[in-house]
Design an enzyme around this catalytic site. Sequence first.
Site, PDB file in Angstrom:
ATOM      1  CB  THR A  16      -0.904  -0.010   1.256  1.00 14.47           C
ATOM      2  OG1 THR A  16      -1.639  -1.229   1.269  1.00 14.47           O
ATOM      3  CG2 THR A  16      -1.859   1.161   1.269  1.00 14.47           C
ATOM      4  CD  GLU A 132       6.061  13.464  10.581  1.00 16.83           C
ATOM      5  OE1 GLU A 132       6.924  14.276  10.910  1.00 16.83           O
ATOM      6  OE2 GLU A 132       5.056  13.210  11.289  1.00 16.83           O
ATOM      7  CB  ILE A 139      -1.269  13.718  11.404  1.00 16.45           C
ATOM      8  CG1 ILE A 139      -2.736  13.395  11.122  1.00 16.45           C
ATOM      9  CG2 ILE A 139      -1.145  14.877  12.373  1.00 16.45           C
ATOM     10  CD1 ILE A 139      -3.525  12.977  12.362  1.00 16.45           C
ATOM     11  N   GLY A 190     -11.977  -2.809   4.022  1.00 16.42           N
ATOM     12  CA  GLY A 190     -10.513  -2.822   3.924  1.00 16.42           C
ATOM     13  C   GLY A 190      -9.820  -1.987   4.987  1.00 16.42           C
ATOM     14  CG  ASP A 204      -1.537   0.669  14.931  1.00 16.71           C
ATOM     15  OD1 ASP A 204      -0.641   0.475  14.090  1.00 16.71           O
ATOM     16  OD2 ASP A 204      -2.194   1.721  14.990  1.00 16.71           O
ATOM     17  CE  LYS A 208      -0.226   4.039  14.211  1.00 18.33           C
ATOM     18  NZ  LYS A 208      -1.600   3.935  13.687  1.00 18.33           N
TER      19      LYS A 208
HETATM   20  P1  NAP Z   1       1.721  -4.008   2.822  1.00 16.21           P
HETATM   21  O1  NAP Z   1       0.684  -3.458   1.921  1.00 16.21           O
HETATM   22  O2  NAP Z   1       1.459  -5.300   3.508  1.00 16.21           O
HETATM   23  O3  NAP Z   1       3.077  -4.127   1.990  1.00 16.21           O
HETATM   24  C1  NAP Z   1       4.215  -4.747   2.479  1.00 16.21           C
HETATM   25  C2  NAP Z   1       5.231  -4.885   1.355  1.00 16.21           C
HETATM   26  O4  NAP Z   1       6.417  -5.429   1.895  1.00 16.21           O
HETATM   27  C3  NAP Z   1       4.786  -5.812   0.228  1.00 16.21           C
HETATM   28  O5  NAP Z   1       5.164  -5.272  -1.004  1.00 16.21           O
HETATM   29  C4  NAP Z   1       5.563  -7.105   0.483  1.00 16.21           C
HETATM   30  O6  NAP Z   1       5.957  -7.796  -0.684  1.00 16.21           O
HETATM   31  C5  NAP Z   1       6.818  -6.574   1.146  1.00 16.21           C
HETATM   32  N1  NAP Z   1       7.383  -7.536   2.079  1.00 16.21           N
HETATM   33  C6  NAP Z   1       6.822  -7.999   3.212  1.00 16.21           C
HETATM   34  N2  NAP Z   1       7.654  -8.860   3.821  1.00 16.21           N
HETATM   35  C7  NAP Z   1       8.752  -8.943   3.050  1.00 16.21           C
HETATM   36  C8  NAP Z   1       9.962  -9.675   3.136  1.00 16.21           C
HETATM   37  N3  NAP Z   1      10.213 -10.513   4.154  1.00 16.21           N
HETATM   38  N4  NAP Z   1      10.872  -9.518   2.153  1.00 16.21           N
HETATM   39  C9  NAP Z   1      10.629  -8.684   1.125  1.00 16.21           C
HETATM   40  N5  NAP Z   1       9.494  -7.953   0.984  1.00 16.21           N
HETATM   41  C10 NAP Z   1       8.574  -8.094   1.941  1.00 16.21           C
HETATM   42  O7  NAP Z   1       2.076  -2.961   3.969  1.00 16.21           O
HETATM   43  P2  NAP Z   1       1.727  -1.399   3.998  1.00 16.21           P
HETATM   44  O8  NAP Z   1       0.309  -1.220   4.381  1.00 16.21           O
HETATM   45  O9  NAP Z   1       2.243  -0.751   2.766  1.00 16.21           O
HETATM   46  O10 NAP Z   1       2.577  -0.923   5.280  1.00 16.21           O
HETATM   47  C11 NAP Z   1       3.969  -0.750   5.198  1.00 16.21           C
HETATM   48  C12 NAP Z   1       4.459  -0.047   6.457  1.00 16.21           C
HETATM   49  O11 NAP Z   1       3.831   1.219   6.559  1.00 16.21           O
HETATM   50  C13 NAP Z   1       4.125  -0.768   7.777  1.00 16.21           C
HETATM   51  O12 NAP Z   1       5.163  -0.554   8.693  1.00 16.21           O
HETATM   52  C14 NAP Z   1       2.868  -0.073   8.235  1.00 16.21           C
HETATM   53  O13 NAP Z   1       2.674  -0.149   9.629  1.00 16.21           O
HETATM   54  C15 NAP Z   1       3.191   1.352   7.816  1.00 16.21           C
HETATM   55  N6  NAP Z   1       2.020   2.190   7.652  1.00 16.21           N
HETATM   56  C16 NAP Z   1       1.029   1.802   6.824  1.00 16.21           C
HETATM   57  C17 NAP Z   1      -0.071   2.609   6.666  1.00 16.21           C
HETATM   58  C18 NAP Z   1      -1.184   2.213   5.732  1.00 16.21           C
HETATM   59  O14 NAP Z   1      -2.157   2.972   5.638  1.00 16.21           O
HETATM   60  N7  NAP Z   1      -1.091   1.082   5.029  1.00 16.21           N
HETATM   61  C19 NAP Z   1      -0.164   3.804   7.384  1.00 16.21           C
HETATM   62  C20 NAP Z   1       0.898   4.199   8.224  1.00 16.21           C
HETATM   63  C21 NAP Z   1       1.990   3.373   8.343  1.00 16.21           C
HETATM   64  P3  NAP Z   1       4.889  -8.473  -1.712  1.00 16.21           P
HETATM   65  O15 NAP Z   1       4.114  -7.330  -2.283  1.00 16.21           O
HETATM   66  O16 NAP Z   1       5.708  -9.165  -2.710  1.00 16.21           O
HETATM   67  O17 NAP Z   1       4.049  -9.379  -0.859  1.00 16.21           O
HETATM   68  N1  HSE Z   2      -3.710   0.125  11.216  1.00 14.87           N
HETATM   69  C1  HSE Z   2      -3.487   1.518  11.438  1.00 14.87           C
HETATM   70  C2  HSE Z   2      -4.781   2.210  11.802  1.00 14.87           C
HETATM   71  C3  HSE Z   2      -2.928   2.219  10.212  1.00 14.87           C
HETATM   72  O1  HSE Z   2      -5.849   1.592  11.764  1.00 14.87           O
HETATM   73  O2  HSE Z   2      -4.728   3.381  12.143  1.00 14.87           O
HETATM   74  C4  HSE Z   2      -1.459   2.152  10.120  1.00 14.87           C
HETATM   75  O3  HSE Z   2      -0.844   2.925  11.120  1.00 14.87           O
END
Ligand code: NAP
Ligand code: HSE
Length: 432
Positions: A16, A132, A139, A190, A204, A208
């Site tokens: 994502t 950040e 935010i 989702g 979570d 934070k």
């Molecule tokens: P995600 O959609 O699950 O994506 C994770 C990515 O990492 C995927 O591309 C996956 O590869 C890759 N990956 C996972 N394990 C791996 C490994 N062992 N080796 C190589 N690649 C690996 O996660 P996300 O939602 O983008 O979140 C990423 C980070 O941002 C997390 O720390 C999350 O807490 C933080 N975050 C997310 C959001 C949000 O809204 N999503 C908001 C704030 C912070 P594949 O695609 O090949 O499976």
């Molecule tokens: N799972 C978190 C939330 C998003 O619901 O706020 C990533 O920090």
Amino acid sequence: MDARHELGIGLLGLGTVGSGVARILPAKSEALFGHLGTSLTIRRVLVRDREKPRAVRLDPACLTTDPAVVLDDPAIHIVVEVIGGEEPALTFIHRAVAQGKHVVTANKEVIAKHGPELFRAAAARGVAIKYEASVGGGIPIIAVFQHDLSANDLREIRAIINGTTNYILTRMANEGSEFASALAEAQALGYAEPDPANDVDGHDAVYKLAILSSLGFHTEVHPDQVYREGIRQLAARDFQYAANLGYAIKLLALARNTTRGVEVRVHPTLIPRERLLAKVDGVFNGIEVEGDLVGRLMLYGRGAGAEPTTSAVVADVVDLVQRIVRGESPAYQEPPRVPRPVVPMAEVTSRYYLRLIVADRAGVLAQIAREFGERNISIAAVIQMAADAAAGTAELVVMTHQANEAAMRQTVAAIARLAVVSQVASFLRVED
Ligand code: NAP
Ligand code: HSE
């Protein structure tokens, strides 16, 4: 500056957030970096599965499943870690730092659990770790703490920092839904993961809050030190009763800087409906900070999602690039973090909301009131909410004045033992 800087980015993860970064960085590169005489290229992207369809168009040759291809490439200057989870992300960040690369991460778990050790390693190597996006998604809060509020002694942080639980609680409040159906709806949209434990059990928000309190109070709070309660136990009627009393129920992350140490806790909380935090609804996040100079300050916005989180990640990259181009140290020099005691939960004081199912007959209230009185807890209000004539029971809501947590727990245990009490249905804290 005439020499053109060519800076390389290595992206760990293309989910994502990674897809957002891979789309926005090239699209906005000229606008962001052109005037600096700098070009920024995403050179390599680490994924688990190279064949997976992607939300962003990339040269397939960039994709790799071998972390060394990213972490050991000398033409990569900044590693963006958006894999998530503790491992292998932690190992990858350590390795990037050891190779002299700056790191931008959105990983709250790694920063909350291992921030101090990572920051020391980065400082020793002369590189920066920026995070950040780890709190509050889009935010701006980490940079606000590091720069804009640096003249303040922060006293308190009150935050709604988990969008998934806030969505569920908003549905329960507005639609009268029970937890299970509100969760199912959040999953269908989702917002909630198939395994929702990380969000609904409060982990979570704990990560934070550990990050915010450590940074804001210049100390080291480990997530294990944060008191945690999730939202699974909440019932729709608590939201109705709370509303009748003038309160909203939110999963509040609360940190207080006191003379006895830091108070850090995450739990469902009744908040007066006129407070701004009580109006933070749906997947939005709100962070309220109180400083000695600035007074009370509120930041509000989207705490998750590809674009808001990309906004925070890219801002960290922009800051790093600007410092590199200006020849400045890219590492933020924060005041030393001094370990402080964490106030045990038993010593905390709060107001409380209690919902009891009791026998509907004379003398019951007197027995309950005696348990409060014996522990010197002052009752602020008692309301009989609903009676079940068939069962011969009534529902009582008790609100207390400020009381000590340990005394309150003893009182609740004693009330639960009374023959006239069939259930202590809810036990929640109130923050005015
Ligand atoms: P995600 O959609 O699950 O994506 C994770 C990515 O990492 C995927 O591309 C996956 O590869 C890759 N990956 C996972 N394990 C791996 C490994 N062992 N080796 C190589 N690649 C690996 O996660 P996300 O939602 O983008 O979140 C990423 C980070 O941002 C997390 O720390 C999350 O807490 C933080 N975050 C997310 C959001 C949000 O809204 N999503 C908001 C704030 C912070 P594949 O695609 O090949 O499976
Ligand atoms: N799972 C978190 C939330 C998003 O619901 O706020 C990533 O920090």
